[in-house]
Motif scaffolding. Sequence first.
Motif, PDB file in Angstrom:
ATOM      1  N   ARG A 103      15.134 -25.366 -14.936  1.00  0.00           N
ATOM      2  CA  ARG A 103      15.598 -24.206 -14.161  1.00  0.00           C
ATOM      3  C   ARG A 103      16.635 -24.704 -13.167  1.00  0.00           C
ATOM      4  O   ARG A 103      16.434 -25.728 -12.517  1.00  0.00           O
ATOM      5  N   LEU A 118      17.922 -19.620 -15.645  1.00  0.00           N
ATOM      6  CA  LEU A 118      16.897 -18.893 -14.904  1.00  0.00           C
ATOM      7  C   LEU A 118      15.519 -19.510 -15.076  1.00  0.00           C
ATOM      8  O   LEU A 118      14.743 -19.580 -14.121  1.00  0.00           O
ATOM      9  N   THR A 121      10.337 -17.995 -13.691  1.00  0.00           N
ATOM     10  CA  THR A 121      10.348 -17.665 -12.266  1.00  0.00           C
ATOM     11  C   THR A 121       9.815 -16.258 -12.044  1.00  0.00           C
ATOM     12  O   THR A 121       9.929 -15.391 -12.913  1.00  0.00           O
ATOM     13  N   TYR A 122       9.238 -16.056 -10.869  1.00  0.00           N
ATOM     14  CA  TYR A 122       8.785 -14.724 -10.475  1.00  0.00           C
ATOM     15  C   TYR A 122       9.892 -13.918  -9.797  1.00  0.00           C
ATOM     16  O   TYR A 122       9.682 -12.771  -9.414  1.00  0.00           O
ATOM     17  N   ASP A 123      11.074 -14.517  -9.656  1.00  0.00           N
ATOM     18  CA  ASP A 123      12.144 -13.881  -8.889  1.00  0.00           C
ATOM     19  C   ASP A 123      12.551 -12.516  -9.439  1.00  0.00           C
ATOM     20  O   ASP A 123      12.998 -11.653  -8.687  1.00  0.00           O
ATOM     21  N   TYR A 124      12.427 -12.338 -10.743  1.00  0.00           N
ATOM     22  CA  TYR A 124      12.934 -11.114 -11.365  1.00  0.00           C
ATOM     23  C   TYR A 124      11.805 -10.206 -11.852  1.00  0.00           C
ATOM     24  O   TYR A 124      12.035  -9.291 -12.625  1.00  0.00           O
ATOM     25  N   THR A 125      10.594 -10.460 -11.405  1.00  0.00           N
ATOM     26  CA  THR A 125       9.467  -9.604 -11.757  1.00  0.00           C
ATOM     27  C   THR A 125       9.311  -8.496 -10.723  1.00  0.00           C
ATOM     28  O   THR A 125       9.871  -8.566  -9.623  1.00  0.00           O
ATOM     29  N   GLN A 126       8.531  -7.458 -11.048  1.00  0.00           N
ATOM     30  CA  GLN A 126       8.384  -6.307 -10.166  1.00  0.00           C
ATOM     31  C   GLN A 126       7.252  -6.458  -9.156  1.00  0.00           C
ATOM     32  O   GLN A 126       7.017  -5.574  -8.345  1.00  0.00           O
ATOM     33  N   ARG A 127       6.536  -7.558  -9.203  1.00  0.00           N
ATOM     34  CA  ARG A 127       5.425  -7.804  -8.275  1.00  0.00           C
ATOM     35  C   ARG A 127       4.380  -6.695  -8.373  1.00  0.00           C
ATOM     36  O   ARG A 127       3.890  -6.184  -7.375  1.00  0.00           O
TER      37      ARG A 127
END
Length: 374
Positions: A103, A118, A121-127
Motif C-alpha cells: 500500500r 490503495l 484500508t478502511y479509508d474508503y469504507t462507510q463505517r
Amino acid sequence: MYVAVKGGERAIEASWRLLDKARRGDPQLAELSVAQIRAQLRLAVARVMTEGSVYDEELAALAIKQAAGDLVEAIFLLRAYRTTLPRFGYTKPVDTEDMQVERRISATFKDVPGGQMLGATYDYTQRLLDFALLAEGSDESDVHAKPAQHAAQETMPRVVSLLDKERLIEQERVTDNAPEPGDLSREPLSFPASRATRLQNLARGDEGFLLAMGYATQRGYAHSHPFAGEIRFGTVAVEMELDELGEAVEIGEIDVTECQMINQFAGSSDVPPAFTQGYGLAFGHCERKAMAMALVDRALRAEELGETIGSPTQDVEFVLSHSDNVEASGFVQHLKLPHYVDFQAELELVRRLRAKHAARDASIDGNDTEEQAA
C-alpha cells in the motif's frame, strides 16, 4: 503484589484462578487460538509489536490472548519478555525505498513514480456495521500463518525525492562522523534527547497519546501545516553484518509502515526556503500510529528549526516523558496498591485541622455572645 490485602497469598491465588476463568469466557464456545489472533487481528498485533519493541507476530498474538484483548497489558507483557532476551548484535538500517510495497499513497502529488496503491484500508469504507460477519463460522484449526509470497516489484522512489531534486525539502544527510544513535531499550531516557532517541521513544509510545498530540498540532498547538507526503506499507529486508563473512547477509523480512509528513517551510535571509518534514515508522500495518508519530516528530523539532516553543506538543521533555504507556499504566495503576499508612496520616492531619477550625469558630462565637451581653 497485594501483600497487605486481607487474605494474603490465598486471595491472590484465587484472583489468578478467576482471571483465567474470565479470560476463557463461555466454555461452550470454541477457544480463540493464537494463530487466529495472529492472522485475523493483524492491526492489533502490529500495535503490540511496535510498542512492545519486539517484532514477533506469534508472541504479540499470545500476549493479546493472555491479556484478554487489553492491548496496553499485552504491550506490557511483550516488553517484559523482551528484557529476558539476549542481545547478540545490531542489524543494518532497513532501506524502506527498496520496500516490497503493498500500500502506498500520497496526498501531495496525484501522479507519482510507481503510482498510487490503495491496498487494504478502511479509508474508503462507510463505517457501517457489517452484520453479515455475525453469520460467519469460525475456523477452529490452529494452523500457523504462512508468510506471504511477494512478487518481484520495481523499486518505488520516495515522493519527497521529487521535491529533493529541486532542493525544495530538507533532507537529513548521514555523515561518516555522525555519532551512533543510542539504544533506548537499554539506556534510560535523558535530556537533551537527540532526534534518534526521540524517534525511538515515539515508536514505542502509546498510539492514543501520540494521536492526541498529533491532533493538537493540527489544531494550532505548533507552528506546522502538514501534508501527507507519503504513507507506505510493505515488506523490507533485514540485514546484518557478520564478521565471519565480512559482509552483510539478509536474515529475514519484516512488515513496516512508513510516513513522511511534509510540513510548513522554513528559511532565512541566508538560507532559501524549503519544506521541512516529520517522520514515522512502525512495525506491521500501523498507519495511524506512523502518521501521528510524524506529526509529533515535526513539532518536537521546533528548537532545531528556530521556532518559538509555545505549546506542550513542542516540549520535548513533556512529550517523551509521558508517551510510554507501560510507564504510564504502571504509575496510574499503582494507586490500586495499599496506601493505608499514607492515607491515615492525611486523615489524621485533616481531623486535627478541622478540630482547630472548630475551636476557633467556638472562640469567636463566645466572644460575640459576651459582647452582645455587655
